[in-house]
Design an enzyme around this catalytic site. Structure first.
Site, PDB file in Angstrom:
ATOM      1  N   ASN A   1      12.957  59.141  96.857  1.00 19.62           N
ATOM      2  CA  ASN A   1      13.911  58.084  95.687  1.00 19.62           C
ATOM      3  C   ASN A   1      14.588  59.570  95.119  1.00 19.62           C
ATOM      4  O   ASN A   1      14.607  60.691  94.081  1.00 19.62           O
ATOM      5  CB  ASN A   1      13.138  57.037  95.213  1.00 19.62           C
TER       6      ASN A   1
ATOM      7  N   GLU B   1      12.678  55.286 101.165  1.00 26.52           N
ATOM      8  CA  GLU B   1      12.809  54.351 103.307  1.00 26.52           C
ATOM      9  C   GLU B   1      14.499  53.852 103.614  1.00 26.52           C
ATOM     10  O   GLU B   1      14.806  54.934 104.491  1.00 26.52           O
ATOM     11  CB  GLU B   1      12.204  53.180 102.231  1.00 26.52           C
TER      12      GLU B   1
END
Ligand code: THU
Length: 132
Positions: A42, A55
């Site tokens: 992130n 992701e």
């Protein structure tokens, strides 16, 4: 187990998280149909909405390298619980994966659970809906 390498990569990329605001590190790794693996973390921003989840970082890296077919994704956040992909990330997984895509929620190399995308995003809105 077949996802050992993927899990290791997710844990490795978690350490690269840029999280000055939440301090919540997340790592992810995607396994593509050609067996290539891409990792992501992130990446936060002072304008909080500009933050990118781990992701999506991993998936966007794969797509930018020409790999669009997602077989599995491993995700690791807080190491004491199984961190689940957010709603936006589930939608992005759906774009490049299938109902059968494995989502591996990781606490450690030894402790993880495997879900199917179908369980985590039932009745997804997909490109087929646009063709109706
Ligand atoms: N985060 C992810 O990277 N993946 C998720 O699926 C859940 C949330 C990040 C975004 C933000 O940097 C931090 O975790 C706290 O929300």
């Amino acid at each position: 187990m077949k996802y050992n390498k993927l899990i290791k990569e997710a844990l490795k990329y978690r350490e690269r998280a840029y999280v000055p605001y939440s301090k919540f590190k997340v790592g992810a790794a995607v396994l593509m149909e050609d067996e290539n693996i891409y990792g992501g973390c992130n990446i936060e921003n002072a304008s909080f909405g500009a933050t990118n989840c781990a992701e999506r970082t991993a998936i966007f890296k794969a797509v930018a390298e020409g790999n669009k077919k997602l077989k599995a994704i491993a995700v690791v956040g807080d190491l004491s619980t199984y961190t689940s992909p957010c709603g936006i990330c589930r939608q992005v997984i759906s774009e490049f994966g299938s109902k059968d895509t494995d989502i591996i929620l990781v606490k450690s190399e030894e402790d993880y659970i495997i879900k199917k995308l179908e369980d985590m995003l039932p009745k997804a809105f997909t490109k087929e809906d646009l063709e109706k």
